[in-house]
Motif scaffolding. Structure first.
Motif, PDB file in Angstrom:
ATOM      1  N   UNK A   6       0.803  -1.230   0.000  1.00 59.50           N
ATOM      2  CA  UNK A   6       0.000   0.000   0.000  1.00 59.50           C
ATOM      3  C   UNK A   6       0.834   1.278   0.000  1.00 59.50           C
ATOM      4  N   UNK A   7       2.152   1.159   0.141  1.00 53.38           N
ATOM      5  CA  UNK A   7       2.999   2.341   0.146  1.00 53.38           C
ATOM      6  C   UNK A   7       2.961   3.010  -1.233  1.00 53.38           C
ATOM      7  N   UNK A   8       2.858   4.315  -1.244  1.00 53.46           N
ATOM      8  CA  UNK A   8       2.723   5.074  -2.489  1.00 53.46           C
ATOM      9  C   UNK A   8       3.851   4.737  -3.470  1.00 53.46           C
ATOM     10  N   UNK A  20      -5.836  -1.754  11.261  1.00 54.64           N
ATOM     11  CA  UNK A  20      -5.931  -0.471  11.962  1.00 54.64           C
ATOM     12  C   UNK A  20      -7.368   0.015  11.962  1.00 54.64           C
ATOM     13  N   UNK A  21      -7.619   0.994  12.818  1.00 57.27           N
ATOM     14  CA  UNK A  21      -8.872   1.741  12.770  1.00 57.27           C
ATOM     15  C   UNK A  21      -8.662   3.111  13.385  1.00 57.27           C
ATOM     16  N   UNK A  22      -9.486   4.045  12.959  1.00 59.48           N
ATOM     17  CA  UNK A  22      -9.484   5.394  13.503  1.00 59.48           C
ATOM     18  C   UNK A  22     -10.630   5.452  14.508  1.00 59.48           C
ATOM     19  N   UNK A  23     -10.335   5.516  15.800  1.00 62.25           N
ATOM     20  CA  UNK A  23     -11.398   5.466  16.807  1.00 62.25           C
ATOM     21  C   UNK A  23     -12.390   6.627  16.728  1.00 62.25           C
ATOM     22  N   UNK A  24     -12.012   7.714  16.064  1.00 62.83           N
ATOM     23  CA  UNK A  24     -12.952   8.835  15.901  1.00 62.83           C
ATOM     24  C   UNK A  24     -13.981   8.548  14.806  1.00 62.83           C
ATOM     25  N   UNK A  25     -13.664   7.617  13.904  1.00 64.25           N
ATOM     26  CA  UNK A  25     -14.542   7.316  12.785  1.00 64.25           C
ATOM     27  C   UNK A  25     -15.142   5.916  12.802  1.00 64.25           C
ATOM     28  N   UNK A  40       8.577  -1.705   3.387  1.00 64.79           N
ATOM     29  CA  UNK A  40       7.743  -0.596   3.851  1.00 64.79           C
ATOM     30  C   UNK A  40       6.940  -0.892   5.120  1.00 64.79           C
ATOM     31  N   UNK A  41       7.061  -2.078   5.656  1.00 62.33           N
ATOM     32  CA  UNK A  41       6.290  -2.421   6.867  1.00 62.33           C
ATOM     33  C   UNK A  41       6.566  -1.447   8.006  1.00 62.33           C
ATOM     34  N   UNK A  42       7.822  -1.147   8.257  1.00 61.78           N
ATOM     35  CA  UNK A  42       8.177  -0.266   9.376  1.00 61.78           C
ATOM     36  C   UNK A  42       7.642   1.153   9.179  1.00 61.78           C
ATOM     37  N   UNK A  43       7.778   1.707   7.979  1.00 59.53           N
ATOM     38  CA  UNK A  43       7.336   3.087   7.764  1.00 59.53           C
ATOM     39  C   UNK A  43       5.808   3.204   7.800  1.00 59.53           C
ATOM     40  N   UNK A  47       3.666   5.287  10.712  1.00 57.89           N
ATOM     41  CA  UNK A  47       2.652   6.275  10.364  1.00 57.89           C
ATOM     42  C   UNK A  47       1.361   6.024  11.145  1.00 57.89           C
ATOM     43  N   UNK A  48       0.917   4.767  11.164  1.00 57.52           N
ATOM     44  CA  UNK A  48      -0.320   4.426  11.878  1.00 57.52           C
ATOM     45  C   UNK A  48      -0.148   4.532  13.394  1.00 57.52           C
ATOM     46  N   UNK A  49       0.996   4.081  13.911  1.00 57.93           N
ATOM     47  CA  UNK A  49       1.242   4.142  15.357  1.00 57.93           C
ATOM     48  C   UNK A  49       1.275   5.578  15.863  1.00 57.93           C
ATOM     49  N   UNK A  50       1.856   6.484  15.092  1.00 56.46           N
ATOM     50  CA  UNK A  50       1.963   7.887  15.499  1.00 56.46           C
ATOM     51  C   UNK A  50       0.584   8.515  15.699  1.00 56.46           C
ATOM     52  N   UNK A  51      -0.407   7.989  15.017  1.00 56.96           N
ATOM     53  CA  UNK A  51      -1.773   8.499  15.120  1.00 56.96           C
ATOM     54  C   UNK A  51      -2.655   7.671  16.059  1.00 56.96           C
TER      55      UNK A  51
END
Length: 61
Positions: A6-8, A20-25, A40-43, A47-51
């Motif tokens: 999924x990396x661009x 993953x999920x966005x708990x606000x949505x 790209x697994x780590x990057x 990205x997801x962990x930071x959010x």
């Protein structure tokens, strides 16, 4: 067609699933999935962990 990362811009075969999920949505049980290659697994995970979105990382079989 084999699943790809999924990396661009990446066209590598996916070897990992990042759940993953966005708990606000999303409801707590809902999981979205990004696919990742080994490179790209780590990057993508970072990205997801930071959010606060990453719930689980699973190797594709």
């Amino acid at each position: 067609m084999d699943p790809i990362c999924s990396s661009k811009g990446c066209r590598n075969d996916a070897t990992w699933e990042l759940h993953w999920n966005n708990p606000k949505l999303h409801t707590p049980e809902r999981r979205k999935i990004w696919l990742a290659c080994d490179e790209h697994r780590a990057s993508l995970s970072a990205f997801l962990e930071a959010r606060g979105f990453l719930r689980e990382t699973v190797a594709r079989t």
